[in-house]
Design a protein around this motif. Sequence first.
Motif, PDB file in Angstrom:
ATOM      1  N   GLY A 169     -66.706  35.735  76.743  1.00  0.00           N
ATOM      2  CA  GLY A 169     -65.577  35.612  77.643  1.00  0.00           C
ATOM      3  C   GLY A 169     -64.341  35.028  76.992  1.00  0.00           C
ATOM      4  N   ASN A 170     -64.420  34.676  75.715  1.00  0.00           N
ATOM      5  CA  ASN A 170     -63.281  34.107  74.992  1.00  0.00           C
ATOM      6  C   ASN A 170     -62.347  35.239  74.565  1.00  0.00           C
ATOM      7  N   PRO A 171     -61.081  35.224  75.007  1.00  0.00           N
ATOM      8  CA  PRO A 171     -60.168  36.327  74.662  1.00  0.00           C
ATOM      9  C   PRO A 171     -60.044  36.565  73.162  1.00  0.00           C
ATOM     10  N   ALA A 172     -59.986  35.474  72.376  1.00  0.00           N
ATOM     11  CA  ALA A 172     -59.870  35.630  70.919  1.00  0.00           C
ATOM     12  C   ALA A 172     -61.121  36.278  70.340  1.00  0.00           C
ATOM     13  N   ALA A 173     -62.286  35.908  70.871  1.00  0.00           N
ATOM     14  CA  ALA A 173     -63.542  36.501  70.407  1.00  0.00           C
ATOM     15  C   ALA A 173     -63.598  37.979  70.758  1.00  0.00           C
ATOM     16  N   ILE A 174     -63.131  38.321  71.947  1.00  0.00           N
ATOM     17  CA  ILE A 174     -63.121  39.718  72.379  1.00  0.00           C
ATOM     18  C   ILE A 174     -62.207  40.548  71.481  1.00  0.00           C
ATOM     19  N   ILE A 175     -61.006  40.033  71.229  1.00  0.00           N
ATOM     20  CA  ILE A 175     -60.056  40.758  70.385  1.00  0.00           C
ATOM     21  C   ILE A 175     -60.568  40.842  68.950  1.00  0.00           C
ATOM     22  N   GLY A 176     -61.058  39.721  68.417  1.00  0.00           N
ATOM     23  CA  GLY A 176     -61.527  39.697  67.032  1.00  0.00           C
ATOM     24  C   GLY A 176     -62.701  40.624  66.789  1.00  0.00           C
ATOM     25  N   SER A 177     -63.710  40.568  67.664  1.00  0.00           N
ATOM     26  CA  SER A 177     -64.887  41.417  67.475  1.00  0.00           C
ATOM     27  C   SER A 177     -64.532  42.892  67.658  1.00  0.00           C
ATOM     28  N   SER A 178     -63.634  43.179  68.599  1.00  0.00           N
ATOM     29  CA  SER A 178     -63.231  44.570  68.834  1.00  0.00           C
ATOM     30  C   SER A 178     -62.464  45.125  67.637  1.00  0.00           C
ATOM     31  N   ASP A 184     -63.883  48.691  60.811  1.00  0.00           N
ATOM     32  CA  ASP A 184     -65.000  49.307  60.087  1.00  0.00           C
ATOM     33  C   ASP A 184     -65.214  50.758  60.490  1.00  0.00           C
ATOM     34  N   SER A 185     -64.812  51.110  61.705  1.00  0.00           N
ATOM     35  CA  SER A 185     -64.889  52.520  62.110  1.00  0.00           C
ATOM     36  C   SER A 185     -63.908  53.349  61.290  1.00  0.00           C
ATOM     37  N   ILE A 186     -62.702  52.818  61.116  1.00  0.00           N
ATOM     38  CA  ILE A 186     -61.709  53.511  60.290  1.00  0.00           C
ATOM     39  C   ILE A 186     -62.189  53.604  58.845  1.00  0.00           C
ATOM     40  N   LEU A 187     -62.771  52.504  58.353  1.00  0.00           N
ATOM     41  CA  LEU A 187     -63.274  52.498  56.978  1.00  0.00           C
ATOM     42  C   LEU A 187     -64.389  53.518  56.793  1.00  0.00           C
ATOM     43  N   GLY A 188     -65.348  53.542  57.739  1.00  0.00           N
ATOM     44  CA  GLY A 188     -66.443  54.500  57.647  1.00  0.00           C
ATOM     45  C   GLY A 188     -65.947  55.932  57.673  1.00  0.00           C
ATOM     46  N   TRP A 189     -64.991  56.196  58.555  1.00  0.00           N
ATOM     47  CA  TRP A 189     -64.424  57.555  58.649  1.00  0.00           C
ATOM     48  C   TRP A 189     -63.709  57.910  57.350  1.00  0.00           C
ATOM     49  N   ARG A 190     -62.976  56.931  56.797  1.00  0.00           N
ATOM     50  CA  ARG A 190     -62.222  57.163  55.553  1.00  0.00           C
ATOM     51  C   ARG A 190     -63.157  57.436  54.381  1.00  0.00           C
ATOM     52  N   LEU A 191     -64.261  56.716  54.307  1.00  0.00           N
ATOM     53  CA  LEU A 191     -65.172  56.851  53.177  1.00  0.00           C
ATOM     54  C   LEU A 191     -66.054  58.083  53.268  1.00  0.00           C
ATOM     55  N   ALA A 202     -54.545  50.844  57.570  1.00  0.00           N
ATOM     56  CA  ALA A 202     -55.070  50.541  58.906  1.00  0.00           C
ATOM     57  C   ALA A 202     -56.340  49.702  58.837  1.00  0.00           C
ATOM     58  N   VAL A 203     -57.176  49.974  57.838  1.00  0.00           N
ATOM     59  CA  VAL A 203     -58.408  49.198  57.672  1.00  0.00           C
ATOM     60  C   VAL A 203     -58.094  47.721  57.491  1.00  0.00           C
ATOM     61  N   MET A 204     -57.128  47.405  56.645  1.00  0.00           N
ATOM     62  CA  MET A 204     -56.834  46.012  56.343  1.00  0.00           C
ATOM     63  C   MET A 204     -56.046  45.320  57.447  1.00  0.00           C
ATOM     64  N   VAL A 205     -55.139  46.031  58.096  1.00  0.00           N
ATOM     65  CA  VAL A 205     -54.379  45.424  59.202  1.00  0.00           C
ATOM     66  C   VAL A 205     -55.328  45.012  60.326  1.00  0.00           C
ATOM     67  N   THR A 206     -56.230  45.916  60.684  1.00  0.00           N
ATOM     68  CA  THR A 206     -57.189  45.584  61.748  1.00  0.00           C
ATOM     69  C   THR A 206     -58.205  44.552  61.284  1.00  0.00           C
ATOM     70  N   TYR A 207     -58.564  44.577  60.006  1.00  0.00           N
ATOM     71  CA  TYR A 207     -59.510  43.593  59.466  1.00  0.00           C
ATOM     72  C   TYR A 207     -58.932  42.185  59.522  1.00  0.00           C
TER      73      TYR A 207
END
Length: 220
Positions: A169-178, A184-191, A202-207
């Motif tokens: 329920g922590n907003p920061a945890a929700i945003i961070g985990s999402s 990693d979805s972008i990274l997997g698709w890229r690789l 995009a991988v690093m900005v979201t990371y």
Amino acid sequence: MSAADTVALGAGIAAAAAALANWWSRLERARAAGRVELVSKPLATIAIGTFAVASAADDVPTAALVAAVVGFVLCLVGDVALLPTVDRFVPGLTSFLAGHLAFVVMFVALGLDRWWLGAIALVGVAVVGGRGGRTVRRGARERDPARAAPVAAYLAVISSMAVVGWASGNPAAIIGSSLFVLSDSILGWRLFVRAGRFAALAVMVTYHGALLGLALTLAG
């Protein structure tokens, strides 16, 4: 300003500078970009991890703080392993997988009192990760069969981390985990599927956004 506040401010400034330098290195093709990435990538993780500890609320459980430190250290190990000059995919993937488990422990130690949000996240990762995850796993298997099982295990663990993060329920945890799932979805698709023009950036900005979200989870 307390000593902890001073450290947090300095770490925040260092993290911002390192992240911006790293983003530049992902766009620039000059030889200097490789050297910038070599320094800026691990430095950003170290700085954000330091910020997490320095800005942690006084009432944060010791178990959560220790788990966070372990998680950031494992992310740092993964960062180094995945640098082009090192290029150790499976060890890097394993380090991040263990790091996600550490962040799960952090969320649990902080308390899980929004299970209905966790249920929403579970549906989300099942829907979004269903088709996309199968495509990434198939691409990994086609490029290198030895990577198929580690990639599948990693997808399961990071999805679980997101579900538990939402359940906190922590907003920061929700945003961070999402954002970690998105990165990693972008990274997997890229690789393993197709590399888009700005995918590396995009991988690093979201990371970095994910790491910051996880750091702010400790701030209460």
